[in-house]
Design an enzyme around this catalytic site. Structure first.
Site, PDB file in Angstrom:
ATOM      1  N   GLY A  22      36.561  31.785  37.719  1.00  0.00           N
ATOM      2  CA  GLY A  22      37.978  31.494  37.890  1.00  0.00           C
ATOM      3  C   GLY A  22      38.554  32.041  39.183  1.00  0.00           C
ATOM      4  O   GLY A  22      37.827  32.440  40.079  1.00  0.00           O
ATOM      5  N   TYR A  23      39.896  32.040  39.254  1.00  0.00           N
ATOM      6  CA  TYR A  23      40.625  32.346  40.480  1.00  0.00           C
ATOM      7  C   TYR A  23      40.107  31.405  41.578  1.00  0.00           C
ATOM      8  O   TYR A  23      39.624  31.811  42.628  1.00  0.00           O
ATOM      9  CB  TYR A  23      40.474  33.827  40.875  1.00  0.00           C
ATOM     10  N   LEU A  24      40.219  30.119  41.266  1.00  0.00           N
ATOM     11  CA  LEU A  24      39.514  29.077  42.018  1.00  0.00           C
ATOM     12  C   LEU A  24      40.056  28.904  43.432  1.00  0.00           C
ATOM     13  O   LEU A  24      41.254  28.994  43.663  1.00  0.00           O
ATOM     14  CB  LEU A  24      39.612  27.745  41.261  1.00  0.00           C
ATOM     15  N   HIS A  25      39.134  28.661  44.353  1.00  0.00           N
ATOM     16  CA  HIS A  25      39.490  28.391  45.747  1.00  0.00           C
ATOM     17  C   HIS A  25      38.703  27.167  46.221  1.00  0.00           C
ATOM     18  O   HIS A  25      37.964  26.551  45.440  1.00  0.00           O
ATOM     19  CB  HIS A  25      39.213  29.625  46.607  1.00  0.00           C
ATOM     20  N   GLY A  27      36.095  26.827  47.857  1.00  0.00           N
ATOM     21  CA  GLY A  27      34.644  26.890  47.662  1.00  0.00           C
ATOM     22  C   GLY A  27      34.266  26.325  46.302  1.00  0.00           C
ATOM     23  O   GLY A  27      33.371  25.475  46.178  1.00  0.00           O
ATOM     24  N   HIS A  28      34.960  26.769  45.255  1.00  0.00           N
ATOM     25  CA  HIS A  28      34.700  26.245  43.910  1.00  0.00           C
ATOM     26  C   HIS A  28      34.943  24.725  43.870  1.00  0.00           C
ATOM     27  O   HIS A  28      34.173  23.980  43.268  1.00  0.00           O
ATOM     28  CB  HIS A  28      35.624  26.907  42.892  1.00  0.00           C
ATOM     29  N   GLN A  55      27.597  41.042  33.378  1.00  0.00           N
ATOM     30  CA  GLN A  55      27.110  41.103  34.762  1.00  0.00           C
ATOM     31  C   GLN A  55      27.851  42.136  35.595  1.00  0.00           C
ATOM     32  O   GLN A  55      27.610  42.259  36.790  1.00  0.00           O
ATOM     33  CB  GLN A  55      27.132  39.720  35.418  1.00  0.00           C
ATOM     34  N   SER A 183      36.177  33.791  48.907  1.00  0.00           N
ATOM     35  CA  SER A 183      35.758  34.543  47.727  1.00  0.00           C
ATOM     36  C   SER A 183      36.994  34.972  46.960  1.00  0.00           C
ATOM     37  O   SER A 183      38.017  35.313  47.568  1.00  0.00           O
ATOM     38  CB  SER A 183      34.976  35.790  48.162  1.00  0.00           C
TER      39      SER A 183
HETATM   40  P1  AMP Z   1      32.373  32.881  41.167  1.00  0.00           P
HETATM   41  O1  AMP Z   1      33.579  32.333  40.494  1.00  0.00           O
HETATM   42  O2  AMP Z   1      32.667  33.717  42.360  1.00  0.00           O
HETATM   43  O3  AMP Z   1      31.393  33.487  40.220  1.00  0.00           O
HETATM   44  O4  AMP Z   1      31.618  31.622  41.783  1.00  0.00           O
HETATM   45  C1  AMP Z   1      31.341  30.482  41.017  1.00  0.00           C
HETATM   46  C2  AMP Z   1      30.498  29.541  41.839  1.00  0.00           C
HETATM   47  O5  AMP Z   1      31.185  29.209  43.046  1.00  0.00           O
HETATM   48  C3  AMP Z   1      29.162  30.164  42.273  1.00  0.00           C
HETATM   49  O6  AMP Z   1      28.156  29.163  42.220  1.00  0.00           O
HETATM   50  C4  AMP Z   1      29.449  30.581  43.685  1.00  0.00           C
HETATM   51  O7  AMP Z   1      28.293  30.644  44.500  1.00  0.00           O
HETATM   52  C5  AMP Z   1      30.367  29.472  44.146  1.00  0.00           C
HETATM   53  N1  AMP Z   1      31.165  29.905  45.304  1.00  0.00           N
HETATM   54  C6  AMP Z   1      31.923  31.029  45.413  1.00  0.00           C
HETATM   55  N2  AMP Z   1      32.460  31.122  46.643  1.00  0.00           N
HETATM   56  C7  AMP Z   1      32.015  30.039  47.337  1.00  0.00           C
HETATM   57  C8  AMP Z   1      32.205  29.555  48.673  1.00  0.00           C
HETATM   58  N3  AMP Z   1      32.959  30.220  49.554  1.00  0.00           N
HETATM   59  N4  AMP Z   1      31.592  28.409  49.033  1.00  0.00           N
HETATM   60  C9  AMP Z   1      30.823  27.734  48.152  1.00  0.00           C
HETATM   61  N5  AMP Z   1      30.613  28.119  46.883  1.00  0.00           N
HETATM   62  C10 AMP Z   1      31.194  29.253  46.474  1.00  0.00           C
END
Ligand code: AMP
Length: 279
Positions: A22-25, A27-28, A55, A183
């Site tokens: 969550g806290y989507l940006h 990248g997600h 984790q 991130s």
């Molecule tokens: P998280 O919510 O940070 O656990 O990330 C969830 C998914 O989004 C994971 O597969 C991450 O590798 C991917 N992710 C996080 N940040 C980025 C980014 N800047 N660019 C591409 N994928 C991302």
């Protein structure tokens, strides 16, 4: 979730899955786009939001991990996600009648390096929760980000070793305009730390430049010392690890040449950031 997924399966509707905390940006959302491309307009895209307690070590940021469910749901709607799956801890780690939870998935080789040294229980939590989510969402395709390169490599290994009938896609890291990898944890950076956080992406660029200019492979130890000095010239920065390795096996590289992968974790004040890239 599983009942819905089984109905889709019986109707031959393919599912593309994007697991997140969550806290989507952006990248997600790039992963959502990729999942849609994989399953097509008649397929379903499922995004999960679950901040997985197993984790996180007790000293880490589980309790203060940023959350914004309403904003996330809006972003998912705009991005064309079909289902947002937001399970509770009690659903993910059942403990009926107070019985202790006791089943984990353990990858025993790739998980021991880099992130696994600094965060010894981290990947056990990741493989366990991703295996559970795969069993609930029954995807044909799952999309992970290259931002977490080691994680994606371990998931690929788990899928191969445990025969999950799922195609794993690793999509490129999405960055801010100045190069900082997007991130959820960037939110923790103070105004003074934010510009210093460029040290990570700049170290990758510097390594690429060194490799490009070198007539022959460079000793990894020397390049590591140089880049660590450059990163730690920023007062808030402390390098946790910086490694050169084979991108498939994660075996450390003693010589750095084109095709070697580089990854690092750096504390910016209290915030731990990671980044990586292919040289
Ligand atoms: P998280 O919510 O940070 O656990 O990330 C969830 C998914 O989004 C994971 O597969 C991450 O590798 C991917 N992710 C996080 N940040 C980025 C980014 N800047 N660019 C591409 N994928 C991302």
């Amino acid at each position: 979730m599983q009942r819905l997924a089984r109905r889709w399966q019986s109707e031959r509707i393919p599912v593309g899955f994007v697991p997140t905390m969550g806290y989507l940006h952006a990248g997600h959302l790039s992963l959502v786009k990729r999942a849609r491309k994989e399953v097509g307009a008649h397929g379903k895209v499922v995004l999960s939001i679950y901040v997985n307690p197993t984790q996180f070590a007790p000293t880490e940021d589980l309790a203060k991990y940023p959350r914004d469910l309403q904003g996330d749901l809006r972003r998912c709607r705009e991005a064309g996600v079909d289902v947002v799956f937001v399970p509770s801890d009690a659903e993910m780690y059942p403990q009926p009648a107070g019985e202790a939870y006791s089943t984990y998935v353990l990858e025993e080789n790739l998980s021991r390096r880099m992130e696994g040294v600094s965060r010894p229980i981290h990947f056990r939590g990741v493989t366990t929760v991703v295996a559970k989510l795969f069993n609930l969402v029954l995807p044909r395709v799952a999309v992970f980000g290259a931002k977490d390169f080691q994680q994606a490599t371990i998931i690929r290994r788990m899928v191969r070793d445990l025969h999950f009938p799922i195609k794993i896609i690793v999509a490129p890291t999405v960055r801010e305009n100045d190069g900082l990898a997007k991130s959820s944890r960037n939110k923790y950076l103070s105004p003074a730390e934010r510009p210093q956080a460029l040290a990570l992406s700049q170290a990758i660029q510097a390594a690429r430049e060194q490799v490009r200019q070198a007539a022959r492979p460079l000793p990894a130890a020397k390049l590591k010392a140089l880049l660590t000095r450059q990163i730690q010239a920023h007062p808030a920065a402390r390098v946790d690890y910086l490694e050169f390795f084979n991108p498939r096996t994660l075996e450390p590289a003693s010589q750095v040449a084109p095709g070697v992968q580089m990854a690092m974790a750096v504390f910016m004040g209290k915030t731990r950031l990671i980044d990586n890239g292919l040289l």
